[in-house]
Design a protein around this motif. Structure first.
Motif, PDB file in Angstrom:
ATOM      1  N   LEU A 109      19.744  -3.586 -13.020  1.00  0.00           N
ATOM      2  CA  LEU A 109      19.535  -3.345 -11.594  1.00  0.00           C
ATOM      3  C   LEU A 109      19.768  -1.877 -11.261  1.00  0.00           C
ATOM      4  O   LEU A 109      20.845  -1.342 -11.508  1.00  0.00           O
ATOM      5  N   VAL A 110      18.750  -1.245 -10.680  1.00  0.00           N
ATOM      6  CA  VAL A 110      18.883   0.147 -10.252  1.00  0.00           C
ATOM      7  C   VAL A 110      19.552   0.208  -8.884  1.00  0.00           C
ATOM      8  O   VAL A 110      20.428   1.030  -8.631  1.00  0.00           O
ATOM      9  N   GLY A 111      19.147  -0.685  -7.973  1.00  0.00           N
ATOM     10  CA  GLY A 111      19.701  -0.705  -6.627  1.00  0.00           C
ATOM     11  C   GLY A 111      18.773  -1.438  -5.679  1.00  0.00           C
ATOM     12  O   GLY A 111      17.885  -2.178  -6.106  1.00  0.00           O
ATOM     13  N   SER A 112      18.970  -1.218  -4.382  1.00  0.00           N
ATOM     14  CA  SER A 112      18.186  -1.911  -3.362  1.00  0.00           C
ATOM     15  C   SER A 112      17.635  -0.927  -2.341  1.00  0.00           C
ATOM     16  O   SER A 112      18.253   0.110  -2.061  1.00  0.00           O
ATOM     17  N   ILE A 113      16.480  -1.278  -1.781  1.00  0.00           N
ATOM     18  CA  ILE A 113      15.856  -0.508  -0.708  1.00  0.00           C
ATOM     19  C   ILE A 113      15.724  -1.427   0.498  1.00  0.00           C
ATOM     20  O   ILE A 113      15.163  -2.523   0.393  1.00  0.00           O
ATOM     21  N   ALA A 114      16.252  -0.990   1.634  1.00  0.00           N
ATOM     22  CA  ALA A 114      16.179  -1.795   2.852  1.00  0.00           C
ATOM     23  C   ALA A 114      14.838  -1.580   3.547  1.00  0.00           C
ATOM     24  O   ALA A 114      14.311  -0.466   3.581  1.00  0.00           O
ATOM     25  N   LYS A 115      14.281  -2.668   4.061  1.00  0.00           N
ATOM     26  CA  LYS A 115      13.067  -2.571   4.870  1.00  0.00           C
ATOM     27  C   LYS A 115      13.444  -2.295   6.325  1.00  0.00           C
ATOM     28  O   LYS A 115      14.482  -2.781   6.789  1.00  0.00           O
ATOM     29  N   PRO A 116      12.640  -1.559   7.066  1.00  0.00           N
ATOM     30  CA  PRO A 116      11.377  -0.934   6.656  1.00  0.00           C
ATOM     31  C   PRO A 116      11.625   0.230   5.695  1.00  0.00           C
ATOM     32  O   PRO A 116      12.535   1.032   5.915  1.00  0.00           O
ATOM     33  N   ILE A 117      10.834   0.280   4.641  1.00  0.00           N
ATOM     34  CA  ILE A 117      11.059   1.269   3.595  1.00  0.00           C
ATOM     35  C   ILE A 117      10.575   2.646   4.037  1.00  0.00           C
ATOM     36  O   ILE A 117       9.730   2.777   4.922  1.00  0.00           O
ATOM     37  N   THR A 118      11.135   3.658   3.408  1.00  0.00           N
ATOM     38  CA  THR A 118      10.702   5.037   3.637  1.00  0.00           C
ATOM     39  C   THR A 118      10.338   5.664   2.304  1.00  0.00           C
ATOM     40  O   THR A 118      10.813   5.227   1.244  1.00  0.00           O
ATOM     41  N   GLU A 119       9.505   6.670   2.360  1.00  0.00           N
ATOM     42  CA  GLU A 119       9.118   7.368   1.133  1.00  0.00           C
ATOM     43  C   GLU A 119      10.342   7.962   0.449  1.00  0.00           C
ATOM     44  O   GLU A 119      10.474   7.913  -0.780  1.00  0.00           O
ATOM     45  N   HIS A 120      11.265   8.506   1.247  1.00  0.00           N
ATOM     46  CA  HIS A 120      12.473   9.120   0.684  1.00  0.00           C
ATOM     47  C   HIS A 120      13.300   8.098  -0.093  1.00  0.00           C
ATOM     48  O   HIS A 120      13.802   8.391  -1.188  1.00  0.00           O
ATOM     49  N   ALA A 121      13.447   6.879   0.456  1.00  0.00           N
ATOM     50  CA  ALA A 121      14.250   5.845  -0.207  1.00  0.00           C
ATOM     51  C   ALA A 121      13.637   5.439  -1.542  1.00  0.00           C
ATOM     52  O   ALA A 121      14.348   5.254  -2.542  1.00  0.00           O
ATOM     53  N   ALA A 142       0.832  -1.211   0.000  1.00  0.00           N
ATOM     54  CA  ALA A 142       0.000   0.000   0.000  1.00  0.00           C
ATOM     55  C   ALA A 142       0.862   1.256   0.000  1.00  0.00           C
ATOM     56  O   ALA A 142       0.585   2.221  -0.733  1.00  0.00           O
ATOM     57  N   LEU A 143       1.924   1.248   0.819  1.00  0.00           N
ATOM     58  CA  LEU A 143       2.820   2.403   0.869  1.00  0.00           C
ATOM     59  C   LEU A 143       3.533   2.596  -0.463  1.00  0.00           C
ATOM     60  O   LEU A 143       3.655   3.726  -0.964  1.00  0.00           O
ATOM     61  N   MET A 144       3.999   1.491  -1.059  1.00  0.00           N
ATOM     62  CA  MET A 144       4.702   1.574  -2.345  1.00  0.00           C
ATOM     63  C   MET A 144       3.795   2.140  -3.433  1.00  0.00           C
ATOM     64  O   MET A 144       4.209   2.999  -4.221  1.00  0.00           O
TER      65      MET A 144
END
Length: 396
Positions: A106-118, A19-21
């Motif tokens: 590959l663009v990169g990785s986002i660590a959880k918990p995710i943030t809007e900024h990331a 939902a956040l994504m």
């Protein structure tokens, strides 16, 4: 951020993260967002639609993220990929390496918990990268089309310049196979090379193109331009014992020294060494033909293999070059590769130079040869002379 006419896919089994994504992607201006909790459903959607970017978790209920990446490779996915995970940094980095080895963007990785900024930062990074071409969606050519193409001389070569990092002078060109299809237009190798190999037709094409590239280099020499030419050679031909004799016969025919020819061999094709392959490589090297290990970093070669084989050049895969300007881990990997090549007395070619940032980084790493769209796109032979004149004038 301006509106992006992208089709995005989210693959995650967490309703809250999904939902956040969705909210962040739509707020960031992405036109179409589709979310899946099941990898098989996501793969089915990717196979039947043009997808620009995928945000994928690694912990999935049926197919894990590693298998999902392998399946994306099997479907020849050409969009962008972002890994979203709560795994350890080392685990994520190993999966990133796998994605690059699978030739995924590959663009990169986002660590959880995710943030809007990331998430927004990753979208901006993806938007700055080269637009996916979706060539993967072009139907593979049928065997009868390939036979006709060989008979009717529809195959051609485009040439991409290779520039000396220190002097900025043109030192070589890479010959890249193309097919001028009567109805589909210009067709790229991913639509025909595997079919040619599987149907024992790759030898016919390679021999014709070897003759063509050496004729081109001979013609340039007659115009006062001395260059080497690089040509990819299929692993299936590296066990042909008569291959060296055929190459030397052509070199003699055009009165060219063997050092004018560079044969590029993908890293993955030399992992399983065979006696016949080693014999062919040794004979070519002994007579002066240069051997380049292509797409280095996408296979799993050990240093011992590099020492044992007669390569004089290491061509580092463009994914490492393009990631290294923004990813510290990729930069460290690239620095390690270039350092190893220097210790092994191998020339270093960096491909994928597509921006001033890539150019500056290549200069910093002290690579020997640069190649990429920032310098020039592949071009037909008819345009090559004019480009060479312009480049020589620009660096004079």
């Amino acid at each position: 951020m301006s509106k992006l006419q992208w089709n995005a896919v989210i693959l995650d089994d967490s309703p809250s993260i999904t939902a956040l994504m969705i909210q962040v992607l739509k707020s960031a201006g992405i036109a179409q967002v589709n979310a899946f909790s099941d990898a098989n459903q996501a793969l089915n959607y990717v196979e039947n639609n043009l997808v620009d970017i995928i945000f994928s978790d690694l912990n999935l209920p049926n197919i894990d993220g590693v298998e999902f990446i392998r399946l994306l490779q099997s479907k020849n996915f050409k969009g962008r990929l972002v890994i979203v995970s709560s795994m350890s940094v080392k685990t994520i980095k190993s999966v990133e390496q796998l994605a690059r080895a699978c030739k995924l963007d590959l663009v990169g990785s986002i660590a959880k918990p995710i943030t809007e900024h990331a998430v927004v930062s990753m979208i901006k990074k993806a938007a700055q990268q080269k637009q996916p071409t979706h060539r993967a969606n072009v139907e593979k050519l049928k065997i009868y089309e390939l036979i006709r193409a060989l008979d009717q001389h529809q195959f051609d070569l485009h040439y991409q310049p290779l520039i000396c990092n220190k002097t900025k002078k043109l030192v070589g060109i890479e010959a890249l196979a193309r097919l001028n299809h009567p109805t589909k237009g210009l067709v790229f190798p991913d639509s025909f090379i595997m079919e040619l190999e599987h149907n024992s037709l790759i030898k016919d094409l390679t021999y014709k193109q070897l003759d063509q590239v050496l004729k081109q280099i001979s013609s340039l020499r007659d115009d006062g331009i001395s260059l080497s030419v690089s040509l990819n050679i299929s692993a299936t031909l590296l066990v042909e014992k008569h291959l060296p004799d055929m190459i030397f016969e052509l070199l003699n025919c055009y009165q060219l020294p063997p050092t004018n020819l560079v044969l590029e061999i993908t890293e993955s094709s030399v992992i399983e060494q065979q006696a016949d392959m080693l014999e062919v490589l040794a004979r070519l090297s002994m007579r002066g033909v240069k051997l380049s290990i292509d797409d280095f970093g996408t296979g799993y070669s050990s240093v011992e293999r590099l020492i044992d084989l007669p390569f004089s050049e290491m061509k580092i895969d463009k994914t490492f070059v393009q990631q290294a300007t923004t990813d510290e881990s990729a930069r460290a990997t690239l620095e390690s590769m270039t350092s190893m090549a220097k210790r092994l007395n191998m020339s270093i070619v960096l491909e994928g130079i597509e921006s001033i940032e890539h150019w500056n980084m290549a200069c910093y790493l002290n690579a020997d040869i640069l190649q990429g769209y920032y310098i020039a796109k592949p071009m037909p032979a008819a345009q090559l002379i004019e480009w060479i004149k312009k480049w020589q004038k620009a660096i004079a």
